[in-house]
Design an enzyme around this catalytic site. Structure first.
Site, short mmCIF file in Angstrom:
data_model
loop_
_atom_site.label_atom_id
_atom_site.label_comp_id
_atom_site.label_asym_id
_atom_site.label_seq_id
_atom_site.Cartn_x
_atom_site.Cartn_y
_atom_site.Cartn_z
N VAL A 282 -37.96 -79.83 -72.78
CA VAL A 282 -37.73 -78.82 -71.61
C VAL A 282 -36.78 -77.93 -72.41
CG1 VAL A 282 -37.10 -78.65 -69.25
CG2 VAL A 282 -38.15 -80.73 -70.08
N SER B 126 -42.18 -59.43 -67.85
CA SER B 126 -41.89 -60.61 -68.43
C SER B 126 -42.52 -61.66 -67.95
CB SER B 126 -40.53 -60.83 -68.80
OG SER B 126 -39.87 -61.42 -67.80
N ALA C 91 -32.85 -76.56 -70.36
CA ALA C 91 -32.52 -77.56 -69.67
C ALA C 91 -31.22 -77.88 -69.22
CB ALA C 91 -33.02 -78.98 -70.44
N GLY C 92 -30.11 -77.10 -69.57
CA GLY C 92 -28.69 -77.06 -69.31
C GLY C 92 -28.46 -76.85 -68.06
N SER C 93 -29.41 -76.23 -67.16
CA SER C 93 -29.22 -75.91 -65.61
C SER C 93 -30.32 -75.58 -64.91
CB SER C 93 -27.99 -74.57 -65.61
OG SER C 93 -28.68 -73.75 -66.34
N TYR D 213 -37.99 -57.74 -65.69
CA TYR D 213 -38.29 -59.12 -65.22
C TYR D 213 -39.82 -59.14 -64.91
CZ TYR D 213 -37.29 -63.73 -62.91
OH TYR D 213 -37.32 -65.03 -62.60
N SER E 200 -43.02 -66.34 -62.45
CA SER E 200 -42.28 -66.24 -61.08
C SER E 200 -43.44 -65.35 -60.43
CB SER E 200 -40.90 -65.24 -61.48
OG SER E 200 -40.54 -64.85 -60.11
#
Length: 301
Positions: free
Chosen positions: A23, A173, A26-28, A170, A157
């Protein structure tokens, strides 16, 4: 949502269970939620993030909560060499290729119209949001195809098809991630490897705080996220369940479905509505002052 939905390979109707997963981001945020949910399903996770401290925290949280092994790895997904190194780490840890890859790392950016954005911001955001996923797919897809099993989840998204004004970088992307995922799903059809693309609207994460978003747009996004955003845990569970059922598209919120349908059935009306929206949104402005160091700007969405 599409012709490929519901076409599940013979292998593994519960692909997210007991997975050997990588992943990114994956830190947040959603990335951490994915890592925790995979561990809850009996999996082992390599937690990759540009902020190694955050990745370590996720790994410790997994080990404390679920008693499952977890591994933190530094990775700047915009750098191909880093993703290649991540793949080598994962292969050593798992004694073979992963069975699930989640290309999640991303950043928020917005608040300026095309022509005022600046090439530095284009390169920065596309390097993470788009090239990060390209690197993940190019490097991991051959491994999974050769193994004849597994899955890839790409985090895009609703912005990828909503095309909201003031969000060009954004939007571009995430549209690229959506198109890449659709193409990859077709190429991997029948291979035993499933592809899912996540297209949420607002999720309660730190993507606004850590990104490059103008002050007016940042305040608006923060309020919408606060009042209408889903929790990252809910989004992760929904996405993994959908992936297990062989679904290509995951639009977890009703507003994403509404935008998807409106744009496809009434494109002219939708475009006119965006023009009105552009006139009533906060004026385009400069990026909000950074609240964290540059080492934490590239993080999980």
């Amino acid at each position: 949502m599409g012709i490929l939905d519901g076409i599940l390979p013979v292998f593994g109707a519960r692909r997210s269970h007991a997975a050997k997963a990588v992943v990114t981001g994956a830190g947040s945020g959603i990335g951490r939620a994915f890592a925790l949910e995979i561990a809850a399903r009996g999996g082992e996770v390599v937690c990759a993030d540009i902020d190694k401290d955050r990745a370590d925290e996720t790994a410790r949280l997994i080990e404390r909560t679920y008693g499952r092994p977890a591994h933190a790895v530094f990775c700047d997904v915009s750098r191909r060499a880093d993703v290649e190194s991540l793949a080598l780490h994962a292969e050593l840890i798992f004694h073979g290729p992963p069975t699930l890859v989640i290309n999640n790392a991303g950043v928020g950016i917005g608040g300026k119209p095309v022509g005022q954005i600046g090439f530095d911001d284009w390169q920065w955001a596309l390097g993470i949001n788009l090239w990060g996923v390209v690197h993940g797919c190019e490097i991991f897809a051959p491994q999974l195809r050769a193994a004849g099993r597994g899955g890839i989840i790409n985090v895009a998204s609703a912005a990828g098809f909503a095309a909201a004004p003031g969000m060009a970088v954004y939007n571009v992307s995430k549209a690229g991630v959506l198109s890449l995922s659709e193409t990859l799903a077709a190429e991997l059809s029948g291979s035993g490897v499933a592809v899912t693309v996540l297209c949420p609207t607002f999720v309660q994460t730190n993507v606004v705080r850590d990104g490059r978003i103008g002050t007016g747009a940042s305040r608006l996004a923060a309020e919408l996220m606060r009042w209408t955003g889903f929790s990252p845990e809910r989004v992760a569970r929904t996405t993994l369940d959908s992936h297990d059922h062989g679904r290509l598209y995951v639009l977890p919120q009703l507003d994403a479905h509404a935008v998807w349908l409106l744009k496809r059935h009434f494109p002219a009306l939708y475009a006119q509505g965006l023009g009105v929206l552009n006139r009533v949104l906060p004026q385009h402005d400069s990026p909000a002052p950074a609240t964290t160091g540059t080492s934490t700007e590239k993080t999980g969405v």
